[in-house]
Design an enzyme around this catalytic site. Structure first.
Site, mmCIF file in Angstrom:
data_model
loop_
_atom_site.group_PDB
_atom_site.id
_atom_site.type_symbol
_atom_site.label_atom_id
_atom_site.label_comp_id
_atom_site.label_asym_id
_atom_site.label_seq_id
_atom_site.Cartn_x
_atom_site.Cartn_y
_atom_site.Cartn_z
ATOM 1 N N LYS A 83 -5.248 8.942 5.465
ATOM 2 C CA LYS A 83 -4.625 8.465 4.228
ATOM 3 C C LYS A 83 -5.722 8.217 3.198
ATOM 4 C CE LYS A 83 -0.416 5.772 3.734
ATOM 5 N NZ LYS A 83 0.250 4.517 4.084
HETATM 6 O O1 G3P Z 1 3.831 3.383 3.108
HETATM 7 C C1 G3P Z 1 3.497 2.586 2.033
HETATM 8 C C2 G3P Z 1 3.970 1.224 2.298
HETATM 9 O O2 G3P Z 1 3.277 0.727 3.373
HETATM 10 C C3 G3P Z 1 3.940 0.274 1.175
HETATM 11 O O3 G3P Z 1 5.046 -0.514 1.360
HETATM 12 O O4 G3P Z 1 6.471 -2.456 1.178
HETATM 13 O O5 G3P Z 1 3.983 -2.698 0.944
HETATM 14 O O6 G3P Z 1 5.323 -1.617 -0.847
HETATM 15 P P1 G3P Z 1 5.206 -1.894 0.612
#
Ligand code: G3P
Length: 221
Positions: A83
């Protein structure tokens, strides 16, 4: 649609795998920080359990550092995807890695133009963050729709992973758009199974069957 879990929690990964719906896993530094197992041990276990791609994020900010980290991560297993953040340095790294055959997932993508650049750089996967866009009053799914259109227009090989998913509605909308992959927290996957009418129906079938057995029986006696 391929379903990825956005987690590093082994219990959640094992459960989703048992359900037969797990196609891959994505992680990030925040997700890893929620776990108590040392990183190397945790990653090896995730790579062993998951039957598909596992995204592991680099922490360097310069292209050289990212490429170095990416090579180390890629050596951990065939299902590693590295990533890389959506920055100019990140795109330099993606170009080098794609030429080396190391798969990448460009993360922190918030606009169709960022996705266009990531696709040109040779990203294997591109992750637009729908929930974080919705959080600031934008339309995360509209960004996904435009990214899918751009990828299709030019025949890029990059695949979209709808990320930062907060609820089943995001998955539903991504499916209507034909997004190839959605990565979701475990609680969203769990909720996709549930419907109150299913639970109600099961209770009713059980009650009616027991009543029938009590009053009529199976063998007429
Ligand atoms: O895959 C990206 C994700 O981990 C971000 O999610 O909920 O932290 O915005 P969030």
């Amino acid at each position: 649609m391929r379903i990825f879990l956005d987690t590093a929690n082994l219990e959640q990964i094992r459960r989703a795998k048992e359900w037969g719906v797990l196609d891959g896993v994505t992680t990030n530094p925040t997700i890893i920080s929620r776990e108590s197992m040392p990183y190397d041990e945790l990653v090896r276990e995730i790579l062993r359990i998951v039957p598909g791609p596992v995204s592991l994020e680099v922490l360097s900010e310069d292209a050289e550092g990212m490429v170095r980290e990416a090579r180390e991560l890629a050596s951990l297993g065939e299902n590693v995807v590295v990533k890389i953040p959506m920055t100019a340095e990140g795109m330099k790294a993606v170009r080098v890695l794609s030429e080396e055959g190391i798969r990448t997932n460009v993360t922190l993508v918030f606009s169709p133009l960022q996705a266009l650049i990531a696709a040109k750089a040779g990203a294997t996967y591109i992750s637009p963050f729908v929930g974080r866009l919705d959080d600031i009053g934008h339309d995360g799914m509209a960004v996904v729709r435009d990214i899918l259109q751009i990828i299709d227009n030019y025949g890029f090989e990059s695949e979209v992973i709808v990320a930062s998913v907060r609820h089943p509605r995001h998955v539903y909308e991504a499916a209507l758009l034909g997004a190839p992959i959605v990565t979701m927290p475990f609680h969203v996957l769990e909720k996709m199974f549930k419907h109150p009418k299913t639970d109600e129906g099961l209770i009713r079938f059980k009650r009616d069957w027991e009543q029938y057995l009590r009053t009529v029986g199976r063998d007429g006696r």
